[in-house]
Design a protein around this motif. Structure first.
Motif, PDB file in Angstrom:
ATOM      1  N   HIS A 313       0.705  -1.366   0.015  1.00 41.04           N
ATOM      2  CA  HIS A 313      -0.012  -0.005   0.081  1.00 41.04           C
ATOM      3  C   HIS A 313       0.826   1.380  -0.012  1.00 41.04           C
ATOM      4  O   HIS A 313       1.618   1.484   0.826  1.00 41.04           O
ATOM      5  CB  HIS A 313      -0.926   0.145   1.276  1.00 41.04           C
ATOM      6  N   ALA A 314       0.647   2.171  -0.907  1.00 40.99           N
ATOM      7  CA  ALA A 314       1.611   3.432  -1.149  1.00 40.99           C
ATOM      8  C   ALA A 314       0.916   4.251  -0.306  1.00 40.99           C
ATOM      9  O   ALA A 314      -0.136   4.668  -0.699  1.00 40.99           O
ATOM     10  CB  ALA A 314       1.678   3.730  -2.646  1.00 40.99           C
ATOM     11  N   GLU A 315       1.606   4.959   0.661  1.00 39.95           N
ATOM     12  CA  GLU A 315       1.026   5.935   1.523  1.00 39.95           C
ATOM     13  C   GLU A 315       1.022   7.209   0.663  1.00 39.95           C
ATOM     14  O   GLU A 315       2.304   7.647  -0.086  1.00 39.95           O
ATOM     15  CB  GLU A 315       1.653   6.094   2.638  1.00 39.95           C
ATOM     16  N   THR A 316       0.317   8.080   1.009  1.00 34.42           N
ATOM     17  CA  THR A 316       0.297   9.428   0.454  1.00 34.42           C
ATOM     18  C   THR A 316       0.222  10.526   1.450  1.00 34.42           C
ATOM     19  O   THR A 316      -0.224  10.278   2.466  1.00 34.42           O
ATOM     20  CB  THR A 316      -0.645   9.973  -0.642  1.00 34.42           C
ATOM     21  N   ILE A 317       0.901  11.726   1.358  1.00 37.28           N
ATOM     22  CA  ILE A 317       0.860  12.674   2.354  1.00 37.28           C
ATOM     23  C   ILE A 317      -0.466  13.304   2.321  1.00 37.28           C
ATOM     24  O   ILE A 317      -1.262  13.670   1.652  1.00 37.28           O
ATOM     25  CB  ILE A 317       2.278  13.797   2.054  1.00 37.28           C
ATOM     26  N   GLU A 318      -0.937  13.649   3.748  1.00 38.62           N
ATOM     27  CA  GLU A 318      -1.997  14.235   4.021  1.00 38.62           C
ATOM     28  C   GLU A 318      -1.668  15.661   4.828  1.00 38.62           C
ATOM     29  O   GLU A 318      -0.832  15.739   5.631  1.00 38.62           O
ATOM     30  CB  GLU A 318      -3.109  13.167   4.665  1.00 38.62           C
ATOM     31  N   THR A 319      -2.785  16.234   4.921  1.00 38.49           N
ATOM     32  CA  THR A 319      -2.669  17.635   5.443  1.00 38.49           C
ATOM     33  C   THR A 319      -2.475  17.464   7.227  1.00 38.49           C
ATOM     34  O   THR A 319      -3.217  16.673   7.709  1.00 38.49           O
ATOM     35  CB  THR A 319      -3.976  18.482   5.310  1.00 38.49           C
ATOM     36  N   GLY A 320      -1.427  18.073   7.668  1.00 33.84           N
ATOM     37  CA  GLY A 320      -1.374  17.899   9.116  1.00 33.84           C
ATOM     38  C   GLY A 320      -0.290  16.922   9.200  1.00 33.84           C
ATOM     39  O   GLY A 320       0.229  16.482  10.559  1.00 33.84           O
ATOM     40  N   ASP A 321       0.209  15.983   8.306  1.00 33.32           N
ATOM     41  CA  ASP A 321       1.337  15.108   8.578  1.00 33.32           C
ATOM     42  C   ASP A 321       2.910  15.641   8.850  1.00 33.32           C
ATOM     43  O   ASP A 321       3.006  17.126   8.499  1.00 33.32           O
ATOM     44  CB  ASP A 321       1.500  14.380   7.487  1.00 33.32           C
ATOM     45  N   MET A 322       3.495  14.991   9.631  1.00 41.39           N
ATOM     46  CA  MET A 322       4.846  15.388  10.051  1.00 41.39           C
ATOM     47  C   MET A 322       5.733  14.409   9.273  1.00 41.39           C
ATOM     48  O   MET A 322       5.572  13.108   9.478  1.00 41.39           O
ATOM     49  CB  MET A 322       5.103  15.375  11.686  1.00 41.39           C
ATOM     50  N   LEU A 323       6.692  15.034   8.654  1.00 39.83           N
ATOM     51  CA  LEU A 323       7.580  13.998   7.809  1.00 39.83           C
ATOM     52  C   LEU A 323       8.951  13.797   8.661  1.00 39.83           C
ATOM     53  O   LEU A 323       9.526  14.982   9.225  1.00 39.83           O
ATOM     54  CB  LEU A 323       8.242  14.778   6.607  1.00 39.83           C
ATOM     55  N   ILE A 324       9.303  12.519   9.056  1.00 38.86           N
ATOM     56  CA  ILE A 324      10.663  12.183   9.506  1.00 38.86           C
ATOM     57  C   ILE A 324      11.632  11.655   8.487  1.00 38.86           C
ATOM     58  O   ILE A 324      11.410  11.038   7.556  1.00 38.86           O
ATOM     59  CB  ILE A 324      10.307  10.962  10.403  1.00 38.86           C
ATOM     60  N   TYR A 325      12.623  12.672   8.363  1.00 38.79           N
ATOM     61  CA  TYR A 325      13.410  12.379   7.212  1.00 38.79           C
ATOM     62  C   TYR A 325      14.897  12.634   7.638  1.00 38.79           C
ATOM     63  O   TYR A 325      15.393  12.970   8.809  1.00 38.79           O
ATOM     64  CB  TYR A 325      13.314  13.608   6.340  1.00 38.79           C
ATOM     65  N   ILE A 326      15.885  12.357   6.709  1.00 41.03           N
ATOM     66  CA  ILE A 326      17.244  12.158   7.063  1.00 41.03           C
ATOM     67  C   ILE A 326      17.976  13.506   6.383  1.00 41.03           C
ATOM     68  O   ILE A 326      17.826  13.799   5.352  1.00 41.03           O
ATOM     69  CB  ILE A 326      17.942  11.010   6.501  1.00 41.03           C
ATOM     70  N   ARG A 327      18.529  14.412   7.391  1.00 40.45           N
ATOM     71  CA  ARG A 327      19.199  15.213   6.989  1.00 40.45           C
ATOM     72  C   ARG A 327      20.573  15.370   6.956  1.00 40.45           C
ATOM     73  O   ARG A 327      21.296  14.719   7.991  1.00 40.45           O
ATOM     74  CB  ARG A 327      18.759  16.620   7.941  1.00 40.45           C
ATOM     75  N   ASP A 328      21.534  16.050   5.998  1.00 41.74           N
ATOM     76  CA  ASP A 328      22.973  16.018   6.078  1.00 41.74           C
ATOM     77  C   ASP A 328      23.277  17.215   6.840  1.00 41.74           C
ATOM     78  O   ASP A 328      23.218  18.327   6.462  1.00 41.74           O
ATOM     79  CB  ASP A 328      23.379  16.151   4.582  1.00 41.74           C
ATOM     80  N   GLU A 329      23.803  17.012   7.999  1.00 39.73           N
ATOM     81  CA  GLU A 329      24.103  17.982   8.973  1.00 39.73           C
ATOM     82  C   GLU A 329      25.455  18.641   8.328  1.00 39.73           C
ATOM     83  O   GLU A 329      25.973  20.193   8.712  1.00 39.73           O
ATOM     84  CB  GLU A 329      24.797  17.488  10.377  1.00 39.73           C
ATOM     85  N   ASN A 330      26.455  18.075   7.601  1.00 39.79           N
ATOM     86  CA  ASN A 330      27.703  18.736   7.156  1.00 39.79           C
ATOM     87  C   ASN A 330      27.259  19.764   6.187  1.00 39.79           C
ATOM     88  O   ASN A 330      27.926  20.978   6.174  1.00 39.79           O
ATOM     89  CB  ASN A 330      28.515  17.761   6.506  1.00 39.79           C
ATOM     90  N   ASN A 331      26.259  19.493   5.261  1.00 39.26           N
ATOM     91  CA  ASN A 331      25.787  20.564   4.206  1.00 39.26           C
ATOM     92  C   ASN A 331      24.566  21.369   4.737  1.00 39.26           C
ATOM     93  O   ASN A 331      24.285  22.230   3.909  1.00 39.26           O
ATOM     94  CB  ASN A 331      25.572  19.669   3.123  1.00 39.26           C
ATOM     95  N   SER A 332      23.985  20.963   5.863  1.00 38.13           N
ATOM     96  CA  SER A 332      22.636  21.461   6.230  1.00 38.13           C
ATOM     97  C   SER A 332      21.490  21.370   5.129  1.00 38.13           C
ATOM     98  O   SER A 332      20.721  22.258   5.194  1.00 38.13           O
ATOM     99  CB  SER A 332      22.946  22.918   6.649  1.00 38.13           C
ATOM    100  N   VAL A 333      21.608  20.381   4.514  1.00 40.31           N
ATOM    101  CA  VAL A 333      20.493  19.852   3.578  1.00 40.31           C
ATOM    102  C   VAL A 333      19.988  18.723   3.701  1.00 40.31           C
ATOM    103  O   VAL A 333      20.646  17.880   4.181  1.00 40.31           O
ATOM    104  CB  VAL A 333      20.952  20.123   2.042  1.00 40.31           C
ATOM    105  N   ALA A 334      18.926  18.292   3.137  1.00 38.00           N
ATOM    106  CA  ALA A 334      18.374  16.833   3.224  1.00 38.00           C
ATOM    107  C   ALA A 334      19.003  16.046   2.498  1.00 38.00           C
ATOM    108  O   ALA A 334      19.371  16.104   1.274  1.00 38.00           O
ATOM    109  CB  ALA A 334      16.714  16.882   3.319  1.00 38.00           C
ATOM    110  N   VAL A 335      19.154  14.629   2.750  1.00 36.81           N
ATOM    111  CA  VAL A 335      19.960  13.935   2.150  1.00 36.81           C
ATOM    112  C   VAL A 335      18.818  13.215   0.920  1.00 36.81           C
ATOM    113  O   VAL A 335      17.457  12.970   1.406  1.00 36.81           O
ATOM    114  CB  VAL A 335      20.184  12.620   2.832  1.00 36.81           C
ATOM    115  N   HIS A 336      19.038  13.262  -0.380  1.00 38.34           N
ATOM    116  CA  HIS A 336      18.249  13.078  -1.351  1.00 38.34           C
ATOM    117  C   HIS A 336      18.348  11.387  -1.464  1.00 38.34           C
ATOM    118  O   HIS A 336      19.307  10.794  -1.290  1.00 38.34           O
ATOM    119  CB  HIS A 336      18.678  13.624  -2.672  1.00 38.34           C
TER     120      HIS A 336
END
Length: 336
Positions: A313-336
């Motif tokens: 089942h493929a989830e889709t983002i809904e209004t009010g959702d919080m996203l847990i993601y991985i961020r690159d601290e060295n470059n201060s950007v999100a990991v793609h």
């Protein structure tokens, strides 16, 4: 008792310093008088002994002046003018200064506590300043949380001094007692972190917090044994971390797949490498699959529950959702 961050020496130390200065001044005056004892006249006319010199020094410096010992020679009177009189003034300054210092410290501390209470709101209470408590506070500070909004509740004197020395507000007492938690203003706090060394104490603290706040304050607790986790959740804890099982899993990962533990440590350590982060879903992202975003999203938080990604089942983002993601601290950007 509330221990605010240390900014200067305590009143007891200041009192001890002044007492030593007063004693040194009396000793110095007594020896100066004894060196010129022939220039003084005693009512007994039997000469001055060392005890008489100490007696004269004390009554002179304290401005009592009974008059039974008096300087009669010009040298003795000159010594009284040049040394005894300034020493008398200095002695009075030490005595009065000590009293004023103690009273001023008490007033200043009361004023600081009142000012701190007025500003205290949405703070975090950490029960226990041991290894777990210090690590939790370090994690809060690394994520940019204001140190002034962290309150430590601890009963051990050594831990209290360490917390105050580290610039934290510490309240002395047992966190299982309602009076101590009320002193930390638990009703207006944002959350309570329970990091004690005893599972029994953690359960009692959780029950006390829930009773005082009617369940409106988020409780995060750590326990040693897995069997106590369910009991702690029943007592009111919203999140329970089992330190023994978590450490065991990490040990197992380190044994079987050593590189995984490096990745886990990297994710849990802010400021370097990769780090887990959370943000609100943007309007343009609503209705899209999290896998389609440039940010590497690993989970969604929807209405307080974790929605895992993957599966048929493929989830889709809904209004009010919080996203847990991985961020690159060295470059201060999100990991793609």
């Amino acid at each position: 008792m509330i221990h605010l961050p240390l900014v200067r020496q305590g009143p007891l130390r200041a009192l001890a310093v002044r007492m030593v200065a007063a004693v040194v001044l009396v000793l110095l005056a007594a020896f100066v008088i004894y060196a010129d004892r022939d220039g003084y006249r005693d009512v007994n006319e039997d000469g001055l002994t060392m005890l008489d010199c100490f007696y004269y020094a004390v009554v002179s410096l304290s401005t009592t002046g009974y008059g039974d010992i008096t300087p009669v020679t010009p040298d003795a009177r000159l010594i009284n003018i040049l040394f005894i009189t300034p020493a008398r003034v200095l002695f009075l300054i030490i005595l009065v200064g000590t009293t004023l210092e103690v009273l001023t410290d008490q007033y200043r501390n009361s004023l600081r506590v009142s000012r701190w209470r007025r500003k205290l709101k949405d703070h975090i209470i950490v029960c226990g300043y041991g290894t777990k408590g210090r690590a939790a506070i370090s994690a809060l500070l690394e994520t940019g949380y204001d140190k002034s909004r962290i309150v430590v509740v601890e009963s051990r004197e050594v831990a209290l001094r360490q917390a105050a020395a580290n610039g934290l507000v510490a309240i002395e007492g047992n966190a299982t007692r309602s009076a101590v938690l009320l002193q930390a203003d638990v009703k207006n706090c944002k959350s309570v972190i329970i990091a004690t060394d005893s599972d029994e104490a953690s359960v009692l603290i959780s029950l006390t917090v829930r009773q005082l706040t009617a369940g409106q304050v988020r409780i995060i607790a750590a326990v040693r044994e897995q069997e106590n986790a369910a009991l702690l959740k029943q007592s009111g804890a919203h999140h329970v971390i089992v330190s023994s099982s978590t450490a065991g899993r990490l040990l197992g990962l380190t044994t079987t797949t050593p590189p995984l533990i490096d990745v886990v440590e990297d994710l849990l350590t802010p400021g370097q490498g990769m780090a887990l982060a959370m943000r609100s879903a943007e309007r343009a992202e609503v209705g899209r699959n999290p896998r389609e975003l440039h940010t590497l999203v690993v989970a969604l938080i929807r209405r307080g529950k974790v929605v895992a990604l993957g599966g048929e089942h493929a989830e889709t983002i809904e209004t009010g959702d919080m996203l847990i993601y991985i961020r690159d601290e060295n470059n201060s950007v999100a990991v793609h």
